[in-house]
Each structure stands twice: as structure tokens, then as C-alpha cells.
Design an enzyme around this catalytic site. Structure first.
Site, PDB file in Angstrom:
ATOM      1  N   HIS A   1      22.912  12.696  24.637  1.00 42.11           N
ATOM      2  CA  HIS A   1      22.695  13.387  25.798  1.00 42.11           C
ATOM      3  C   HIS A   1      21.935  13.210  26.587  1.00 42.11           C
ATOM      4  O   HIS A   1      20.365  13.260  25.631  1.00 42.11           O
ATOM      5  CB  HIS A   1      22.832  14.426  25.530  1.00 42.11           C
ATOM      6  N   CYS A   2      20.881  12.745  27.430  1.00 42.92           N
ATOM      7  CA  CYS A   2      20.001  12.420  28.429  1.00 42.92           C
ATOM      8  C   CYS A   2      19.298  12.922  29.041  1.00 42.92           C
ATOM      9  O   CYS A   2      20.655  13.951  29.801  1.00 42.92           O
ATOM     10  CB  CYS A   2      20.211  11.419  29.107  1.00 42.92           C
ATOM     11  N   VAL A   3      18.469  13.674  28.592  1.00 42.37           N
ATOM     12  CA  VAL A   3      17.552  14.905  29.462  1.00 42.37           C
ATOM     13  C   VAL A   3      16.699  14.298  31.188  1.00 42.37           C
ATOM     14  O   VAL A   3      16.921  14.957  31.625  1.00 42.37           O
ATOM     15  CB  VAL A   3      16.302  15.766  28.563  1.00 42.37           C
TER      16      VAL A   3
ATOM     17  N   SER B   1      22.772  14.830  31.662  1.00 42.27           N
ATOM     18  CA  SER B   1      23.711  14.592  31.257  1.00 42.27           C
ATOM     19  C   SER B   1      24.133  13.790  30.220  1.00 42.27           C
ATOM     20  O   SER B   1      23.242  13.238  29.633  1.00 42.27           O
ATOM     21  CB  SER B   1      24.301  14.110  32.845  1.00 42.27           C
TER      22      SER B   1
END
Length: 471
Positions: free
Chosen positions: A324-326, A330
Site C-alpha cells: 500500500h503506497c501512501v 492506494s
């Protein structure tokens, strides 16, 4: 005599009511007269009939919201002019603070929830709620950079403090497993503000050609396009379980291993037509997941394909979940992993090109790397000092994103996702490579070339097989 007359009147009313019921049962009166007859019998002779009560109008039939009105979290109609009124938690907190009494547990969280719910912007058909995490980068970043341009020591302190604060906020939100738009806002506003400083302070000095400005602008636009593609659906597994049937919205989940490069899509057995999702079916699906239920997601209530995972922040399962990329707020999965790598690569190239153009302008006659560490007299002019401070800020951000890109490229070369690497390190089932930057699990590694071919063909159409071949 008065008591006798009242008793006789009551008996007459009862007889009339019974006679009315008989007529209604025999079809003598339509059913719509029943309510009138009951009301007349209950009211006695000469009793007045009460008009039927009107149903309260719902929100859909009320007057439309004006630009300053909104529906709060309790569903009540509110106005922006009253955003500072009627906050009992804030009043209690202020009273306890003035009287030096301890605060009750949870009051600060309730105040924060009330504030974020009332923080809105006037818009057509009602005020729009604004995520408060968008504002700190927009307000604080220009202030910090302008303060850092005043003196070299201030620049050193601020440029060290900014990454520390960002990392602290990241670990704070990651520990709470909450979604935030802070990092996306910080990234987008940093790009826009650096580009503005470049056009405002560097280009007017006359050492940058128009073709170079156009090339930098095209790189920025392409990076934003790739970022918008990375923000799309990462490959969510949408399956809604009911008591009667299973409704799965993604038919591509029912795909076996097919290309010999590792099971990219896996086997999804939860959406066979005609299968009822009762307790027996659920237990059967758990057994089909491998006995150990390693591919069964108890939260999403579905059998996941191979290499899929459940994101605790998004609350959904994603095909070939990487992480999960901040920075894009998303997940990175099967459908957007390629766009994510492309956006990182374009950002790295565009940022390095902008840094070199700026240093060649404000530190004339020096090599780019040398000018980054030694540029005498740059703080004598405020414009040059601001540009030099922004260059160092871009260098810090570019270094971090370059490290992320390097880890991603190594993982792709060994056909392992970030999630699989963490699980392998936790279970001590992987082999560390390149000083721990890469982990080879050996499960899906088919060689450098085949691994990259599989990554390039992620999300492509796969051949359909019959139900018998799947089962």
C-alpha cells in the site's frame, strides 16, 4: 336518568360498530370506509373525525441545500455560519482546562471528529467536506522553504527536520492503519511549487533555453499522467456474499496457471454458478483453499488467487498485492504496478534534469555534483538562496524515491512482491541479496528475462478455460 342515558348511548355506539364490521366483511362497504367507520364509532354520536396525519417529509423531498448548507455526520441539516456553535465537547474541554481538571477519555478524538466534519467549503448543492490532511503541506512547505532561504544554518535545520517529521507522521498513520491524503498532497504540491520556483526564479536569469523548459514541462506532464494511471483500480477482488448466492463482479478471477512463469492470477473458486454460499459452502471453500486456509480471507469472505493479499488500510483483497503506497493513497497491485514503476522512473528523470538546470544557473562554471555541496555566495542573494534550498529539498525527495524505485526493480528481477518479501523475512524462508535490499523467495523466480516478461504482461488477457479444467 343521566347514567342510564349514557349507558344506552354507549350500547348504541357498540351496536353500530358491530353492524359496520359485519357490512365490511360481507362486502357492503368498500375497505376505504373502514377507517372512517372506526373513527366515527370511537367518537360516538356527533363525534368529529380527525384528519389523517401527514407523513414527515424525508430528505429527498426537502428543499435543496444551498451552497453554505450541508448534512453533518448525524444526518442533520447544518449551516457553515454555525460551525463554531454547539460544540459541547469543546466547551467541556475548555472548562476542564481552565479549572485544571483532567480530561475525560476520548474527548479530544470527538473534538477532532467534529472539527473535520464541519471543515467544509461552499459549493453548489451543499458545502463540500475538505480533508484536513491536504492543508499542512500547502501551508507549511512554502513557509519552511522561505525561512530556510534566509540563512545556511536555518536551511540545515529545516532540511533535516522535514524528513524526520514526514517519517514520524508516516509511522503514526501506518500504526493506526488509517488512510490519509497528506503524502499525496505533499508530493503533488511539491512538484507544483518546485516548478513555480523554477519558472519564477531560475528561468528569468536567462541561462535556461526555451527548449529545456519545454522538455522539463513535458516530463512533468507525462509523470502526472502515469501517476493518474497508478491511481486506478489496483485489482480489487470484489465478491459479495449473500445467504442465497455468490455474486462476484470480476469474472477474470476464475483463471488457472497458464504461462509457466508462476501463477500470476491463481485459482478462484468462490464464484462458480449455482453455488450457494451457506455454511456448508463456506467450509468447502476453506478446504479448497488448501486445508490451512492460507488463501481464504475471513474478512472479505472469499478464496483469494495465488499471490493476492488483503490490505488492512483499504480493507479489501488485491490481486498480486505488492504494497500500500501512501504517496498515491492506494494499493499497488496487478493492474497498476506497471504505471507505478513508470511514474517513479519519470519522476526520477524529471527531477534530476530540473536539479541540473537549476545548479548550472545559480552555480555557474561548476559541475552538478560539486555545485550541490559547494556553491559559494549562493546565500548572498535571496532568489539564489531560495532556488538552492529547493534544489536540496528536491535532492532529498529524489533520493528517497530513487531508493524505492531500486527496491522495486530488484523485486521485479526476482519476481517477488514487497508483501512476499516481508513474509519471507518474517518466516526466515527467503535469501537476502544486495545487502538486504532484495529477497529471493525462490517460489516464482524463473530467471531475469522471464521475470521481466511476466511483469510487462501483467493484466493482459488470459485464455479462458472450461469449468471442468478449473475444478
Amino acid at each position: 336518568m343521566g347514567v342510564a342515558e349514557e349507558g344506552r348511548s354507549a350500547l348504541d355506539s357498540a351496536a353500530e360498530f358491530l353492524h359496520f364490521l359485519r357490512l365490511t366483511e360481507d362486502g357492503g362497504f368498500p375497505p376505504r370506509f373502514c377507517c372512517l367507520g372506526i373513527a366515527a364509532a370511537q367518537g360516538g354520536r356527533g363525534g368529529a373525525m380527525k384528519p389523517p396525519k401527514k407523513k414527515p417529509k424525508g430528505l429527498e423531498v426537502e428543499d435543496p441545500l444551498c451552497c453554505c448548507e450541508y448534512l453533518d455526520r448525524t444526518g442533520e441539516r447544518s449551516h457553515l455560519a454555525a460551525c463554531l456553535c454547539n460544540c459541547e465537547d469543546l466547551d467541556e474541554c475548555s472548562e476542564r482546562w481552565l479549572t485544571c481538571r483532567p480530561l475525560p477519555p476520548g474527548i479530544l478524538e470527538r473534538i477532532a471528529d467534529t472539527f473535520t466534519d464541519r471543515f467544509r467549503f461552499p459549493w453548489l448543492r451543499g458545502a463540500v467536506k475538505i480533508d484536513i490532511s491536504l492543508l499542512p503541506p500547502i501551508i507549511l512547505l512554502p513557509v519552511f522553504l522561505h525561512i530556510a532561504a534566509l540563512h545556511l544554518l536555518l536551511a540545515v535545520v529545516i532540511l533535516i527536520s522535514l524528513p524526520v517529521l514526514v517519517l514520524w507522521y508516516y509511522y503514526l498513520t501506518h500504526r493506526k492503519k488509517g488512510r490519509t491524503l497528506f503524502f499525496l498532497s505533499l508530493g503533488l504540491f511539491s512538484l507544483g511549487y518546485m516548478y513555480f520556483v523554477f519558472l519564477q526564479e531560475v528561468v528569468p536569469q536567462g541561462h535556461v533555453e526555451h527548449s529545456q523548459v519545454m522538455l522539463l514541462t513535458c516530463g512533468l506532464i507525462l509523470m502526472l499522467v502515469a501517476l493518474s494511471q497508478a491511481k486506478r483500480d489496483p485489482g480489487y477482488l470484489c465478491c459479495q456474499m449473500s445467504s442465497d448466492k455468490a455474486l462476484c463482479q470480476d469474472n477474470s478471477n476464475i483463471v488457472p496457471s497458464w504461462n509457466g512463469l508462476g501463477n500470476a492470477n491463481g485459482l478462484y473458486r468462490a464464484a462458480l454458478s449455482g453455488v450457494a454460499t451457506n455454511s456448508h459452502t463456506e467450509s468447502q471453500l476453506k478446504k479448497e483453499a488448501g486445508g490451512g486456509m492460507e488463501d481464504w480471507c475471513p474478512k472479505c469472505r472469499l478464496v483469494r488467487p495465488a499471490r493476492a493479499g488483503h490490505c488492512r488500510i483499504c480493507g479489501r483483497c488485491v490481486k498480486r498485492l505488492d504494497h500500500h503506497c501512501v504517496w498515491i493513497n492506494s494499493c499497488v497491485g496487478e493492474h497498476n504496478h506497471q504505471a507505478f514503476i513508470l511514474a517513479l522512473s519519470l519522476f526520477l528523470l524529471t527531477s534530476l534534469y530540473g536539479i541540473s538546470l537549476t545548479l548550472d544557473t545559480i552555480c555557474k562554471g561548476k559541475a552538478t555534483v560539486k555545485a550541490l555541496f559547494y556553491c559559494p555566495g549562493v546565500y548572498a542573494d535571496y532568489s539564489s538562496a531560495l532556488s538552492f534550498t529547493c534544489v536540496w529539498y528536491c535532492t532529498i525527495v529524489t533520493s528517497g524515491m530513487g531508493y524505492v524505485l531500486l527496491i522495486q526493480l530488484l523485486n521485479i528481477s526476482y519476481n517477488v512482491t514487497e508483501r512476499e518479501a516481508r513474509i519471507a523475512l518474517r518466516d526466515s524462508s527467503g535469501r537476502r541479496l544486495f545487502c538486504g535490499m532484495a529477497v529471493d523467495t525462490g517460489q516464482y523466480n524463473r530467471g531475469f528475462l522471464r521475470n521481466w516478461i511476466q511483469f510487462i504482461t501483467l493484466g493482459s488477457s488470459t485464455p479462458q478455460h472450461s469449468t471442468e479444467a478449473i475444478v
